[in-house]
Design a protein around this motif. Structure first.
Motif, PDB file in Angstrom:
ATOM      1  N   LEU A  85      34.053  56.114  33.355  1.00  0.00           N
ATOM      2  CA  LEU A  85      32.706  56.205  32.774  1.00  0.00           C
ATOM      3  C   LEU A  85      31.862  57.251  33.496  1.00  0.00           C
ATOM      4  O   LEU A  85      31.173  58.052  32.865  1.00  0.00           O
ATOM      5  CB  LEU A  85      32.007  54.836  32.840  1.00  0.00           C
ATOM      6  CG  LEU A  85      32.518  53.779  31.866  1.00  0.00           C
ATOM      7  CD1 LEU A  85      31.827  52.453  32.112  1.00  0.00           C
ATOM      8  CD2 LEU A  85      32.305  54.212  30.434  1.00  0.00           C
ATOM      9  N   LYS A  88      32.961  60.676  32.538  1.00  0.00           N
ATOM     10  CA  LYS A  88      32.530  60.995  31.176  1.00  0.00           C
ATOM     11  C   LYS A  88      31.063  61.379  31.161  1.00  0.00           C
ATOM     12  O   LYS A  88      30.649  62.262  30.413  1.00  0.00           O
ATOM     13  CB  LYS A  88      32.756  59.781  30.268  1.00  0.00           C
ATOM     14  CG  LYS A  88      34.055  59.850  29.518  1.00  0.00           C
ATOM     15  CD  LYS A  88      34.034  58.906  28.334  1.00  0.00           C
ATOM     16  CE  LYS A  88      35.450  58.721  27.824  1.00  0.00           C
ATOM     17  NZ  LYS A  88      35.849  57.324  27.771  1.00  0.00           N
ATOM     18  N   ALA A  89      30.269  60.701  31.979  1.00  0.00           N
ATOM     19  CA  ALA A  89      28.833  60.943  31.953  1.00  0.00           C
ATOM     20  C   ALA A  89      28.458  62.216  32.703  1.00  0.00           C
ATOM     21  O   ALA A  89      27.617  62.983  32.254  1.00  0.00           O
ATOM     22  CB  ALA A  89      28.097  59.746  32.542  1.00  0.00           C
ATOM     23  N   TYR A  90      29.065  62.443  33.862  1.00  0.00           N
ATOM     24  CA  TYR A  90      28.583  63.540  34.705  1.00  0.00           C
ATOM     25  C   TYR A  90      29.534  64.726  34.799  1.00  0.00           C
ATOM     26  O   TYR A  90      29.113  65.803  35.207  1.00  0.00           O
ATOM     27  CB  TYR A  90      28.230  63.006  36.102  1.00  0.00           C
ATOM     28  CG  TYR A  90      27.172  61.930  36.019  1.00  0.00           C
ATOM     29  CD1 TYR A  90      25.855  62.267  35.695  1.00  0.00           C
ATOM     30  CD2 TYR A  90      27.489  60.593  36.204  1.00  0.00           C
ATOM     31  CE1 TYR A  90      24.887  61.293  35.567  1.00  0.00           C
ATOM     32  CE2 TYR A  90      26.523  59.609  36.085  1.00  0.00           C
ATOM     33  CZ  TYR A  90      25.220  59.961  35.763  1.00  0.00           C
ATOM     34  OH  TYR A  90      24.268  58.993  35.621  1.00  0.00           O
ATOM     35  N   PRO A  92      31.778  65.889  32.037  1.00  0.00           N
ATOM     36  CA  PRO A  92      32.475  65.807  30.741  1.00  0.00           C
ATOM     37  C   PRO A  92      33.643  66.783  30.580  1.00  0.00           C
ATOM     38  O   PRO A  92      34.673  66.387  30.038  1.00  0.00           O
ATOM     39  CB  PRO A  92      31.368  66.055  29.713  1.00  0.00           C
ATOM     40  CG  PRO A  92      30.163  66.411  30.455  1.00  0.00           C
ATOM     41  CD  PRO A  92      30.344  66.068  31.883  1.00  0.00           C
ATOM     42  N   LYS A  96      37.501  65.486  29.863  1.00  0.00           N
ATOM     43  CA  LYS A  96      38.241  65.868  28.675  1.00  0.00           C
ATOM     44  C   LYS A  96      39.627  66.400  29.028  1.00  0.00           C
ATOM     45  O   LYS A  96      40.613  66.086  28.367  1.00  0.00           O
ATOM     46  CB  LYS A  96      37.461  66.935  27.934  1.00  0.00           C
ATOM     47  CG  LYS A  96      37.363  66.602  26.489  1.00  0.00           C
ATOM     48  CD  LYS A  96      36.382  67.455  25.799  1.00  0.00           C
ATOM     49  CE  LYS A  96      35.244  66.592  25.347  1.00  0.00           C
ATOM     50  NZ  LYS A  96      34.161  67.384  24.831  1.00  0.00           N
TER      51      LYS A  96
ATOM     52  N   VAL B  32      23.640  58.589  29.181  1.00  0.00           N
ATOM     53  CA  VAL B  32      24.021  59.959  29.543  1.00  0.00           C
ATOM     54  C   VAL B  32      25.194  60.424  28.683  1.00  0.00           C
ATOM     55  O   VAL B  32      25.206  61.556  28.191  1.00  0.00           O
ATOM     56  CB  VAL B  32      24.407  60.033  31.031  1.00  0.00           C
ATOM     57  CG1 VAL B  32      24.632  61.472  31.455  1.00  0.00           C
ATOM     58  CG2 VAL B  32      23.329  59.408  31.891  1.00  0.00           C
ATOM     59  N   ILE B  33      26.151  59.518  28.465  1.00  0.00           N
ATOM     60  CA  ILE B  33      27.322  59.896  27.665  1.00  0.00           C
ATOM     61  C   ILE B  33      26.890  60.199  26.236  1.00  0.00           C
ATOM     62  O   ILE B  33      27.303  61.202  25.644  1.00  0.00           O
ATOM     63  CB  ILE B  33      28.389  58.769  27.694  1.00  0.00           C
ATOM     64  CG1 ILE B  33      28.962  58.633  29.090  1.00  0.00           C
ATOM     65  CG2 ILE B  33      29.504  59.049  26.690  1.00  0.00           C
ATOM     66  CD1 ILE B  33      29.896  57.454  29.275  1.00  0.00           C
ATOM     67  N   ASN B  36      25.042  63.493  26.182  1.00  0.00           N
ATOM     68  CA  ASN B  36      26.028  64.572  26.359  1.00  0.00           C
ATOM     69  C   ASN B  36      26.729  64.901  25.061  1.00  0.00           C
ATOM     70  O   ASN B  36      26.837  66.066  24.699  1.00  0.00           O
ATOM     71  CB  ASN B  36      27.102  64.146  27.367  1.00  0.00           C
ATOM     72  CG  ASN B  36      26.661  64.391  28.783  1.00  0.00           C
ATOM     73  OD1 ASN B  36      25.629  65.015  29.008  1.00  0.00           O
ATOM     74  ND2 ASN B  36      27.417  63.910  29.730  1.00  0.00           N
ATOM     75  N   GLU B  40      26.455  68.262  23.051  1.00  0.00           N
ATOM     76  CA  GLU B  40      27.671  69.041  22.887  1.00  0.00           C
ATOM     77  C   GLU B  40      27.907  69.360  21.413  1.00  0.00           C
ATOM     78  O   GLU B  40      28.313  70.469  21.060  1.00  0.00           O
ATOM     79  CB  GLU B  40      28.858  68.259  23.445  1.00  0.00           C
ATOM     80  CG  GLU B  40      30.045  69.130  23.668  1.00  0.00           C
ATOM     81  CD  GLU B  40      31.281  68.329  24.019  1.00  0.00           C
ATOM     82  OE1 GLU B  40      32.217  68.933  24.527  1.00  0.00           O
ATOM     83  OE2 GLU B  40      31.306  67.114  23.768  1.00  0.00           O
ATOM     84  N   LEU B 123      36.769  69.151  19.587  1.00  0.00           N
ATOM     85  CA  LEU B 123      35.801  68.359  20.350  1.00  0.00           C
ATOM     86  C   LEU B 123      36.483  67.344  21.252  1.00  0.00           C
ATOM     87  O   LEU B 123      36.150  67.214  22.419  1.00  0.00           O
ATOM     88  CB  LEU B 123      34.855  67.625  19.397  1.00  0.00           C
ATOM     89  CG  LEU B 123      33.981  68.471  18.476  1.00  0.00           C
ATOM     90  CD1 LEU B 123      33.159  67.554  17.584  1.00  0.00           C
ATOM     91  CD2 LEU B 123      33.062  69.375  19.264  1.00  0.00           C
ATOM     92  N   HIS B 125      40.388  65.392  22.190  1.00  0.00           N
ATOM     93  CA  HIS B 125      41.817  65.255  21.928  1.00  0.00           C
ATOM     94  C   HIS B 125      42.474  64.582  23.109  1.00  0.00           C
ATOM     95  O   HIS B 125      41.934  64.563  24.218  1.00  0.00           O
ATOM     96  CB  HIS B 125      42.461  66.618  21.681  1.00  0.00           C
ATOM     97  CG  HIS B 125      42.589  67.446  22.928  1.00  0.00           C
ATOM     98  ND1 HIS B 125      43.688  67.363  23.736  1.00  0.00           N
ATOM     99  CD2 HIS B 125      41.767  68.342  23.493  1.00  0.00           C
ATOM    100  CE1 HIS B 125      43.530  68.187  24.759  1.00  0.00           C
ATOM    101  NE2 HIS B 125      42.374  68.782  24.637  1.00  0.00           N
TER     102      HIS B 125
END
Lengths: 199, 189
Positions: A85, A88-90, A92, A96, B32-33, B36, B40, B123, B125
């Motif tokens: 988490l 993902k938040a800080y 990204p 990914k 935040v997610i 983001n 994005e 975006l 995957h």
């Protein structure tokens, strides 16, 4: 303090998780194609391993023996989800790139094995030393593999181009066999040098 | 009997603590997610369609348009209309297509003015790092730029697949075919 260093070094050389204990190989094969992935994976493993070893070691007296494995898994997956988490938040882009392999730390046998074999039987300080050593040992090996794979597989290091533009990427290095071969080479090197030292 | 009770109680307490910790972290990161991913998306829309000045989300008439080949495992998620001033210059489709490691979510921008594809942008995957993840590389994505929509998007004829990642390449191409079919259908009506 000497004991701390002993356990720390044990994880890097004596019982290196990848090269000596041969555990946690699947994430090594999958993630080590690029150096930045290796470093991120290493950091995530060090964090999860250290935190869960610390918690498990501090609870070792109240954990009933019959349900120790479920408890280990709950602790490990809690920390893994936190890492997932937070990344993902800080972070990204990194999150990914790592994709599925962050959640899969839960089933990384290094963490489970250290919880079962070490942290559940010893006090907190040695457990932290062991976890840090194992984590650093894992990170060093995965990065050493990643450097070679990225250099020959993509002609770059940390996404900076090293080889000329018309360099033909070595597919073999990007595919899992490249990692298997490198693990073998590193095991051989480690054995060779540790044997020479003991003579 | 007593020991079973004690064991399950210990397990339950530990699970409850873990759940509480996760709830707290989730509470902190959730916003935040979400921000983001929203940011994005807006940035991606701008990058993929630089000529457009603003985007508006519009409704989709059917969520699973049939593509001529492999119509399964492909869904239209969102549709954005691209404006330049007050004129519609094209569309951006947000699509999901089944790849090797799960759903690949990406954007496909098309221009309705000259009937070409503007480009694609991945975006999300879960493809294999180093192989399938090459669908995000410019080398693969540039093949879709300025592609006429009357092309059929045949693998290895119109679009060169990534070696070692045929399934991932196919997933992207399948979605392009789906979008073309969707547009043709819309135009027909």
């Amino acid at each position: 303090m000497r004991q701390f260093w002993y356990f720390f070094k044990n994880g890097i050389v004596g019982e290196n998780p990848v090269l000596r204990l041969m555990i946690g190989i699947c994430s090594v094969l999958a993630v080590s194609v690029k150096v930045e992935n290796c470093l991120a994976m290493g950091a995530a493993v060090i964090f999860v391993l250290t935190c869960s070893s610390m918690v498990i070691s501090s609870m070792r007296k109240i954990i009933p023996n019959q349900v120790r494995i479920p408890i280990f898994i709950v602790v490990i997956s809690t920390f893994t989800t936190i890492v997932d988490l937070v990344m993902k938040a800080y972070l990204p882009p990194l999150s990914k790139a790592m994709g599925i392999f962050i959640p899969l730390i839960v089933v990384n046998c290094i963490i489970m094995a250290r919880a079962e074999a070490f942290a559940s039987k010893r006090p907190i300080l040695p457990s932290i030393a062991d976890a840090l050593g194992m984590g650093v040992g894992y990170t060093l090996v995965i990065t050493a593999i990643g450097v070679v794979r990225e250099l020959f597989g993509y002609g770059s290091l940390l996404s900076v181009r090293i080889f000329p533009e018309n360099y033909q990427n070595m597919m073999f290095m990007i595919l899992p066999p490249g990692a298997f071969l490198l693990i073998g080479v590193y095991i051989g090197l480690l054995n060779h040098f540790s044997r020479r030292k003991s003579k | 009997m007593k020991s079973i009770f004690k064991i399950s109680l210990t397990l339950a307490i530990i699970c409850a603590i873990a759940a509480a910790a996760l709830a707290a972290v989730n509470q902190m990161t959730q916003k935040v997610i979400a921000i983001n991913s929203q940011k994005e998306l807006q940035e991606s829309l701008k990058i993929i369609y630089p000529q457009a000045e603003r985007f508006e989300q519009i409704g989709i008439t059917s969520t699973t348009p049939e593509s001529p080949t492999e119509n399964k495992e492909f869904t239209l998620l969102d549709l954005y209309q691209a404006f330049q001033g007050n004129d519609t210059i094209g569309y951006v489709f947000k699509v999901g297509s089944k790849g090797y490691g799960g759903q690949i979510v990406f954007l496909i921008a098309v221009s309705t003015q000259n009937n070409t594809m503007i480009g694609i942008k991945v975006l999300e995957h879960q493809e294999t790092p180093g192989l399938g993840s090459e669908i995000t590389s410019p080398r693969f994505q540039n093949q879709f730029k300025e592609k006429s929509l009357s092309d059929h998007f045949e693998i290895n004829q119109d679009i060169q697949a990534i070696s070692g990642a045929t399934i991932s390449s196919r997933a992207v191409i399948r979605a392009c075919q789906g979008v073309v079919t969707y547009l043709e259908k819309e135009r027909g009506q």
